[in-house]
Design a protein around this motif. Structure first.
Motif, PDB file in Angstrom:
ATOM      1  N   ARG A 275       0.864  -1.186   0.000  1.00 16.68           N
ATOM      2  CA  ARG A 275       0.000   0.000   0.000  1.00 16.68           C
ATOM      3  C   ARG A 275       0.894   1.229   0.000  1.00 16.68           C
ATOM      4  N   ASP A 495     -11.167  -4.400  -1.234  1.00 14.13           N
ATOM      5  CA  ASP A 495     -11.798  -3.550  -0.205  1.00 14.13           C
ATOM      6  C   ASP A 495     -11.134  -3.744   1.144  1.00 14.13           C
ATOM      7  N   LYS A 499      -8.467  -0.721   3.241  1.00 14.05           N
ATOM      8  CA  LYS A 499      -8.690  -0.204   4.592  1.00 14.05           C
ATOM      9  C   LYS A 499      -7.421  -0.229   5.440  1.00 14.05           C
TER      10      LYS A 499
END
Length: 571
Positions: A275, A495, A499
């Motif tokens: 990420r 999804d 997060k």
């Protein structure tokens, strides 16, 4: 009624009655030995019937088939007997004697005597056998659930049940997702958008569609052509798209197909998730299991545990990877005629000969302002009605018919459906991943080759027995691969990862349970890992020569080497 004993004459001259004595009212019919007698004495003949119809010939009522006939004795059937005695007399059993259960009627007339046929299997024994089978199945189910986590595990060897990556103690497990939840997911995506096409494709050789086990072809080795297995973040095109904000999620078709078919997998695998800002990259490690092809992953027959065994899971995976690379280049028309796209191969150096491959960068819309870009691979092209059709080329490999139970050389010509059904049972995950990759790249046709070893103990030399073509959408429906469910799995994992905070994570398929775990790992994880690469074929131990079936002569000329150069793999 008084019963009087008759006088028995005495014969002083020998045995038997005297010659001058003739018993009264006992007819004696002399007969020869050739005459057939039904009974010695007939006590059951109906007197009225015989008197009224003396000329009737009946086995039961005719005295001709008995030596003695007491129905003519007037003393036995005298009318002077007391009527009360006759009225009180009752015959105990007046039914005719039963027929013996033998002879032509019992043997051939099964319909009339179906109730008299002997039981072939006792019902009580059959019930006990069914009960024993139920108990054994119940014990096996309990054992599998306890030891292997249930689905698709079977009798697997302990060596296969190792994690694809060593879990370090400093890693923090964030979540675990059971495969049972994947079957309930569904998500429909719109048609993808092509962003770029790179590389070049050679045409498919249609003559391979006519290959049969009787006209098999040797599998050549292409050591002068380079094959590339580049991860997502090392792809210069994906980096360019990321800098241009073309999407927020980036991956390759190999990684996406692994996620889409996760519920069919048995072996452990891992995917690195990075990420960076608002972007998400799905990567693979150097030397990851994703670079190899699983063999007999979903089979119930265990493979050898020793890693250096030629039929172990690791050795078969390396062998299958080599077979697929060589097969994808041999079935082409190598005349220099290529279909060239917008850009050249982004991973090849100038002047370097590369394999026939096209990289199709496509973008899917997952939701508003959330796009996914993936690099998809195509291996060949074909002209059909003046239109170009893209093909994917893969090969199934037979290493030993004892493991699968189906001999390809005997069954491919007459029972190809049975061979495919066996492969769908033993390699369900691999075939599903190939289908998913063909669907992601919008390939018009999947070409699947059937490649077998020249000898079961020779894992270097192979022959092509047959090539079959399937349309990806039709094949997906045949193997129950739902496109909406595939994208539902990808969407749920995206999804979940979106997060997470910035950093590096790893998705690991549990080696013993049908579930995926998410770990948070340090930023420098997997960067300095030692990768155990398979030895080149020239340095590997050659199979022993066998003189019995001429395998030694075949091995010397088994493969046609285009050039003695190693197959380079760019990390």
């Amino acid at each position: 009624m008084v019963f009087e004993i008759a006088t028995v004459p005495f014969n002083p001259d020998g045995w038997g009655p005297p010659n001058h004595t003739n018993p009264p009212n006992i007819p004696f019919a002399p007969f020869s030995r050739s005459d057939k007698l039904g009974r010695i004495a007939d006590w059951t003949r109906n007197l009225n019937t015989s008197n009224t119809n003396p000329n009737r010939s009946n086995n039961r009522n005719d005295a001709s088939d008995s030596a003695f006939d007491f129905t003519l004795d007037s003393d036995l059937y005298s009318t002077n007997h007391d009527d009360n005695n006759d009225s009180t007399f009752r015959l105990v059993d007046g039914k005719p004697p039963p027929r013996p259960k033998f002879g032509p009627k019992w043997r051939f007339n099964n319909y009339q005597n179906r109730n008299q046929l002997p039981q072939r299997r006792d019902e009580e024994v059959e019930a006990k056998r069914r009960e024993a089978e139920k108990d054994r199945a119940r014990r096996d189910r309990i054992y599998h659930n306890r030891s292997a986590g249930g689905a698709n595990q079977g009798r697997r060897e302990s060596a296969i049940m190792k994690s694809s990556v060593d879990i370090q103690p400093e890693w923090n497990m964030l979540d675990q997702i059971p495969f049972g939840t994947f079957s309930k997911l569904s998500f429909v995506v719109s048609e993808p958008e092509d962003l770029l096409l790179c590389g070049g494709l050679e045409y498919y050789d249609r003559s391979f569609d006519r290959v049969t086990p009787k006209s098999e072809r040797r599998l050549e080795r292409f050591k002068n052509r380079n094959f590339f297995k580049v991860t997502t973040t090392d792809d210069p095109v994906i980096r360019r798209f990321a800098n241009e904000d073309k999407a927020a999620v980036f991956a390759t078709d190999a990684i996406l197909s692994t996620l889409m078919c996760a519920s069919r997998s048995v072996y452990s695998w891992d995917i690195v998730v990075q990420r960076v800002g608002n972007k998400l990259f799905f990567d693979k490690r150097d030397g990851s299991q994703l670079d190899l092809l699983s063999v007999h992953e979903t089979s119930q027959e265990p493979l050898p545990e020793a890693k250096d065994d030629i039929n172990s899971a690791h050795s078969l995976g390396v062998e299958a990877a080599y077979i697929n690379q060589n097969f994808s280049q041999q079935v082409l028309v190598r005349d220099g005629n290529k279909v060239v796209f917008d850009e050249a191969n982004p991973f090849a150096n100038e002047g370097e000969e590369v394999a026939s491959v096209a990289y199709r960068y496509r973008r899917w819309k997952l939701e508003e302002n959330l796009y996914l870009v993936a690099r998809c691979e195509l291996q060949s092209v074909l002209d059909v009605n003046n239109q170009k059709q893209f093909l994917t080329l893969n090969a199934l490999n037979e290493f030993d018919s004892k493991y699968s139970g189906v001999d390809w050389r005997q069954k491919l010509e007459t029972q190809r459906g049975a061979v495919l059904a066996t492969e769908l049972k033993n390699n369900a995950n691999k075939l599903a991943k190939w289908t998913a990759q063909a669907l992601l790249g919008s390939a018009d046709m999947m070409k699947v080759g059937y490649v077998s070893r020249v000898h079961p103990r020779d894992h270097f030399n192979h022959v092509i027995l047959a090539v079959a073509g399937y349309k990806p959408k039709d094949f997906a429906s045949q193997i129950n691969l739902n496109t909406a469910n595939m994208w539902g799995i990808v969407k749920s994992i995206v999804d979940l990862c979106m997060k997470l905070g910035e950093g590096k994570y790893v998705l690991v398929k549990d080696p013993a349970k049908p579930q995926v775990r998410i770990y948070e790992v340090p930023a420098d994880a997997f960067e300095n890992d030692y990768v155990e690469e398979p030895l080149p074929e020239d340095e590997q131990v050659q199979p022993p020569a066998e003189n019995g079936d001429g395998a030694a002569e075949e091995t010397s000329v088994a493969a046609t080497d285009v050039e003695d150069k190693e197959i380079d793999t760019v990390p």
